[in-house]
Scaffold this motif. Structure first.
Motif, PDB file in Angstrom:
ATOM      1  N   GLY A   1       2.017  -2.635  -6.543  1.00 49.58           N
ATOM      2  CA  GLY A   1       1.753  -3.216  -5.233  1.00 49.58           C
ATOM      3  C   GLY A   1       0.815  -4.415  -5.239  1.00 49.58           C
ATOM      4  N   ASP A   2       0.365  -4.846  -6.410  1.00 47.58           N
ATOM      5  CA  ASP A   2      -0.611  -5.952  -6.458  1.00 47.58           C
ATOM      6  C   ASP A   2       0.095  -7.298  -6.331  1.00 47.58           C
ATOM      7  N   LEU A   3       0.552  -7.600  -5.126  1.00 48.96           N
ATOM      8  CA  LEU A   3       1.315  -8.834  -4.893  1.00 48.96           C
ATOM      9  C   LEU A   3       0.452 -10.065  -5.148  1.00 48.96           C
ATOM     10  N   ALA A   4      -0.807 -10.056  -4.683  1.00 49.40           N
ATOM     11  CA  ALA A   4      -1.684 -11.214  -4.889  1.00 49.40           C
ATOM     12  C   ALA A   4      -1.941 -11.421  -6.377  1.00 49.40           C
ATOM     13  N   GLY A   5      -2.064 -10.319  -7.126  1.00 49.71           N
ATOM     14  CA  GLY A   5      -2.259 -10.427  -8.572  1.00 49.71           C
ATOM     15  C   GLY A   5      -1.051 -11.058  -9.251  1.00 49.71           C
ATOM     16  N   MET A   6       0.149 -10.709  -8.793  1.00 48.69           N
ATOM     17  CA  MET A   6       1.366 -11.215  -9.425  1.00 48.69           C
ATOM     18  C   MET A   6       1.750 -12.610  -8.943  1.00 48.69           C
TER      19      MET A   6
ATOM     20  N   VAL B   1      -0.255  -4.918   3.305  1.00 41.36           N
ATOM     21  CA  VAL B   1      -1.579  -5.114   3.913  1.00 41.36           C
ATOM     22  C   VAL B   1      -2.146  -6.447   3.436  1.00 41.36           C
ATOM     23  N   ILE B   2      -2.744  -7.208   4.359  1.00 45.66           N
ATOM     24  CA  ILE B   2      -3.471  -8.430   3.998  1.00 45.66           C
ATOM     25  C   ILE B   2      -4.954  -8.184   4.214  1.00 45.66           C
ATOM     26  N   HIS B   3      -5.743  -8.600   3.198  1.00 45.81           N
ATOM     27  CA  HIS B   3      -7.195  -8.406   3.249  1.00 45.81           C
ATOM     28  C   HIS B   3      -7.909  -9.734   3.447  1.00 45.81           C
ATOM     29  N   ARG B   4      -9.006  -9.680   4.192  1.00 49.06           N
ATOM     30  CA  ARG B   4      -9.924 -10.819   4.241  1.00 49.06           C
ATOM     31  C   ARG B   4     -10.658 -10.901   2.897  1.00 49.06           C
ATOM     32  N   PRO B   5     -11.351 -12.019   2.642  1.00 49.13           N
ATOM     33  CA  PRO B   5     -12.071 -12.158   1.362  1.00 49.13           C
ATOM     34  C   PRO B   5     -13.086 -11.036   1.119  1.00 49.13           C
ATOM     35  N   ASP B   6     -13.625 -10.440   2.175  1.00 50.15           N
ATOM     36  CA  ASP B   6     -14.565  -9.330   1.973  1.00 50.15           C
ATOM     37  C   ASP B   6     -13.814  -8.011   1.779  1.00 50.15           C
TER      38      ASP B   6
ATOM     39  N   HIS C   1       0.835  -1.202   0.000  1.00 50.42           N
ATOM     40  CA  HIS C   1       0.000   0.000   0.000  1.00 50.42           C
ATOM     41  C   HIS C   1       0.873   1.256   0.000  1.00 50.42           C
ATOM     42  N   ALA C   2       0.267   2.351  -0.453  1.00 52.22           N
ATOM     43  CA  ALA C   2       1.031   3.556  -0.792  1.00 52.22           C
ATOM     44  C   ALA C   2       1.423   4.417   0.401  1.00 52.22           C
ATOM     45  N   LYS C   3       0.853   4.130   1.590  1.00 56.04           N
ATOM     46  CA  LYS C   3       1.215   4.933   2.760  1.00 56.04           C
ATOM     47  C   LYS C   3       1.653   4.022   3.899  1.00 56.04           C
ATOM     48  N   LEU C   4       2.387   4.590   4.831  1.00 57.05           N
ATOM     49  CA  LEU C   4       2.888   3.824   5.972  1.00 57.05           C
ATOM     50  C   LEU C   4       1.784   3.590   7.002  1.00 57.05           C
ATOM     51  N   VAL C   5       1.994   2.569   7.823  1.00 58.60           N
ATOM     52  CA  VAL C   5       1.091   2.295   8.946  1.00 58.60           C
ATOM     53  C   VAL C   5       1.399   3.320  10.044  1.00 58.60           C
ATOM     54  N   PRO C   6       0.366   4.033  10.537  1.00 54.58           N
ATOM     55  CA  PRO C   6       0.637   5.021  11.599  1.00 54.58           C
ATOM     56  C   PRO C   6       0.920   4.328  12.932  1.00 54.58           C
ATOM     57  N   ALA C   7       1.352   5.107  13.899  1.00 54.40           N
ATOM     58  CA  ALA C   7       1.754   4.553  15.200  1.00 54.40           C
ATOM     59  C   ALA C   7       0.641   3.760  15.873  1.00 54.40           C
ATOM     60  N   ASP C   8      -0.616   4.123  15.633  1.00 58.53           N
ATOM     61  CA  ASP C   8      -1.721   3.403  16.288  1.00 58.53           C
ATOM     62  C   ASP C   8      -2.071   2.095  15.565  1.00 58.53           C
ATOM     63  N   GLY C   9      -1.371   1.774  14.462  1.00 60.79           N
ATOM     64  CA  GLY C   9      -1.562   0.494  13.788  1.00 60.79           C
ATOM     65  C   GLY C   9      -2.811   0.406  12.923  1.00 60.79           C
ATOM     66  N   ASN C  10      -3.484   1.523  12.695  1.00 62.73           N
ATOM     67  CA  ASN C  10      -4.739   1.514  11.930  1.00 62.73           C
ATOM     68  C   ASN C  10      -4.465   1.253  10.438  1.00 62.73           C
TER      69      ASN C  10
ATOM     70  N   LEU D   1      -7.102  -7.193   7.366  1.00 65.92           N
ATOM     71  CA  LEU D   1      -6.829  -8.096   8.493  1.00 65.92           C
ATOM     72  C   LEU D   1      -5.596  -7.653   9.263  1.00 65.92           C
ATOM     73  N   ALA D   2      -4.540  -7.315   8.554  1.00 69.12           N
ATOM     74  CA  ALA D   2      -3.283  -6.963   9.221  1.00 69.12           C
ATOM     75  C   ALA D   2      -2.437  -6.125   8.272  1.00 69.12           C
ATOM     76  N   CYS D   3      -1.501  -5.367   8.857  1.00 69.36           N
ATOM     77  CA  CYS D   3      -0.622  -4.524   8.044  1.00 69.36           C
ATOM     78  C   CYS D   3       0.681  -4.290   8.786  1.00 69.36           C
TER      79      CYS D   3
END
Ligand code: NAG
Ligand code: CU
Length: 193
Positions: free
Chosen positions: A125-130, A165-170, A81-90, A174-176
């Protein structure tokens, strides 16, 4: 091939041993000196380690992923993803996919990442696509050893300074984690008297 596998094992061992043979890169580091970049994503039982290392050709990066704690029913997608994870992990704050060549914007709804023509059809950034989506084996684990890719440290296809970033199927997140990078420590560090 064997050499590639060995270098992955060495890279993995270095990480497990606490990156003691590696030195964190800084903004002054020349990207060509970076030997490993990684992102470790954790969310409850879910745990994934992404490791990017230069391919033997030095043209692009190899990606190794090990993940555990996956729900066997689901196929997760994962991106840079194009931006960093902020300190609060959001994870929502990491913005959209890294796409410096505006492939998605140009393709619109016709977007389809073709791994054999990644440079012109895939968001960088499309790792799953590649490399394919993340699905669990019978033990809830996933392993990927992707060969040389279009990703690089520095240059037009740079991945340093971004996040994974990892996404759930929806497609919820999920995590970053941010991508950290390292250089090899000097073999014979000079002792200061
Ligand atoms: C995370 O960031 C998004 C986007 O800024 C925001 O809408 C959301 O409330 C944040 N979540 C938390 C738990 O702070
Ligand atoms: Cu994503």
């Amino acid at each position: 091939m064997l050499k590639n596998i060995l270098s992955l094992i060495i890279a993995a061992t270095v990480v497990v041993s606490g990156t003691s043979n590696l030195t964190p890169a800084t903004s002054d580091t020349n990207p060509s000196d970076i030997v490993l970049a990684n992102a470790n994503l954790v969310s409850g039982e879910f745990n994934a380690a992404f490791e990017f290392t230069p391919a033997e050709s030095k043209n692009g990066l190899q990606l190794a992923v090990t993940a555990s704690g996956l729900d066997m029913e689901t196929a997760y997608s994962y991106h840079i993803h194009a931006k960093l994870v902020p300190a609060d992990g959001n994870c929502t704050e990491t913005g959209g996919h890294l796409d410096p060549f505006k492939i998605k914007e140009t393709a619109g709804t016709a977007y389809k990442c073709d791994k054999d023509n990644a440079q012109t059809t895939c968001e960088l950034g499309d790792l799953a696509g590649m490399f394919g989506s993340m699905t669990a084996d019978a033990d809830g684990k996933f392993t990927l050893n992707a060969p040389e890719s279009i990703l690089t440290f520095g240059g037009d296809n740079n991945i340093l300074g971004y996040s994974v970033v990892i996404h759930r199927p929806d497609s919820t997140r999920l995590a970053c984690a941010n991508i950290d990078s390292f250089t090899a420590a000097p073999v014979n560090p000079v002792k200061k008297c």
